[in-house]
Write an enzyme that holds these catalytic residues in place. Structure first.
Site, PDB file in Angstrom:
ATOM      1  N   CYS A  47       0.334   3.439   3.100  1.00 32.49           N
ATOM      2  CA  CYS A  47       0.930   2.813   4.291  1.00 32.49           C
ATOM      3  C   CYS A  47       2.439   3.037   4.316  1.00 32.49           C
ATOM      4  CB  CYS A  47       0.606   1.322   4.311  1.00 32.49           C
ATOM      5  SG  CYS A  47      -1.155   0.939   4.351  1.00 32.49           S
ATOM      6  N   CYS A  96       0.842  -1.208   0.000  1.00 31.24           N
ATOM      7  CA  CYS A  96       0.000   0.000   0.000  1.00 31.24           C
ATOM      8  C   CYS A  96       0.873   1.252   0.000  1.00 31.24           C
ATOM      9  CB  CYS A  96      -0.917  -0.011   1.216  1.00 31.24           C
ATOM     10  SG  CYS A  96      -1.895   1.484   1.425  1.00 31.24           S
TER      11      CYS A  96
END
Length: 305
Positions: free
Chosen positions: A63, A60
């Site tokens: 993230c 991600c």
């Protein structure tokens, strides 16, 4: 006589160098990592104390941008008395289903088992302000029905674990065993079909055992059924006998003397019962019947002539 202090200088430098080498050779203990890892095996630890938990995935991009900030925030966790943790949803699918993670990254605040979802900015100062200023009290907590320790979320966790297990089996069959993708789908389809049939049959047996039918659960059911059958057969036999009796009665009436028939019926010659108070005596009735028969015989003789 004054040369001894000059000779002592080399020895002093040697002692300093030796001390420096010694101190540099002593291992310095590293600062322990303040960022904790939560897994399916130890997740119940977050039910006590105060926690800030990040759910992320290595692939991600958002993230990845948050990781440095989250590590800096974790360094302040010990000073504030808060446990800072992270969860890799790719490695912990059970926790992903238990907390219903639909977007990444997702941050939860937990205080003594009460969970609240963090919706603020993702900077270190905002995290510190959220915890130190107790701004989490203004956030509505997650319902107990959807808490990670509820029955519903336990079922969701098991479902996510099962899905990950199926995915790993699919990858193993296609990558390691060389089975085509459609072949893997056929295998899983047949397995699902047979497992569903077996589960349905098991549920039927359980339901029949727990809630048996009242009709078949009665101890004298079969005895009552047999008695009813016998009564039905007897009734049929009696009906047959009555029908035979009526036929015999009709034959006997045909064989009897007409006078006796009219005496027994005590009605009009046409066989219809007469009103009460207008009936004839036996003698008058006999004469009337005999006279009618004589008239009929005379009429027959006239017709013959």
């Amino acid at each position: 006589m004054f040369s001894s202090p000059r000779r002592a200088k080399p020895h002093l430098w040697i002692c300093v160098l030796t001390l420096g080498v010694y101190l540099s050779s002593v291992p310095v203990s590293a600062k322990p990592d303040s960022l904790r890892e939560v897994t399916d095996g130890n997740w119940e630890e977050i039910l006590s104390g105060e926690w800030m938990i990040e759910f992320y995935a290595p692939w991600c991009p958002a993230c990845q941008q948050l990781q440095p900030v989250w590590k800096e925030f974790a360094d302040w966790g010990e000073d504030m008395g808060v446990n800072i943790a992270k969860v890799d949803v790719t490695e912990q699918p059970g926790l992903s289903g238990r907390f219903i993670i639909t977007s990444l990254p997702t941050i939860y605040h937990c205080k003594d088992g009460v969970f609240r979802k963090y919706q603020g900015a993702r900077t270190k100062d905002d995290f510190l302000s959220f915890v130190d200023g107790q701004k989490w009290k203004a956030v509505e907590p997650v319902s107990s029905w959807f808490g990670p320790s509820s029955f519903l979320m336990n079922s969701m966790s098991a479902l996510f674990k099962l899905s990950m297990f199926i995915r790993r089996c699919h990858n193993y069959m296609t990558e390691q065993l060389g089975i085509p993708v459609w072949g893997s789908y056929v295998i899983f389809g047949l397995a699902t079909l047979f497992s569903g049939l077996a589960l349905g049959l098991l549920l039927v047996f359980i339901a029949d055992f727990v809630f048996p039918s009242r009709r078949f659960s009665s101890p004298d059911y079969y005895q009552k059924k047999q008695t009813m059958e016998q009564a039905r057969l007897i009734q049929q036999q009696e009906d047959a006998h009555e029908a035979d009796g009526e036929d015999d009665d009709d034959e006997e009436e045909e064989e009897e003397d007409p006078d006796e028939v009219w005496k027994r019926r005590r009605g009009s010659p046409e066989g219809r019962p007469e009103p009460r108070g207008q009936g004839f005596s036996d003698e008058a009735l006999r004469k009337r019947v005999v006279g009618k028969r004589n008239e009929e015989e005379e009429d027959d003789e006239e017709e013959d002539t």
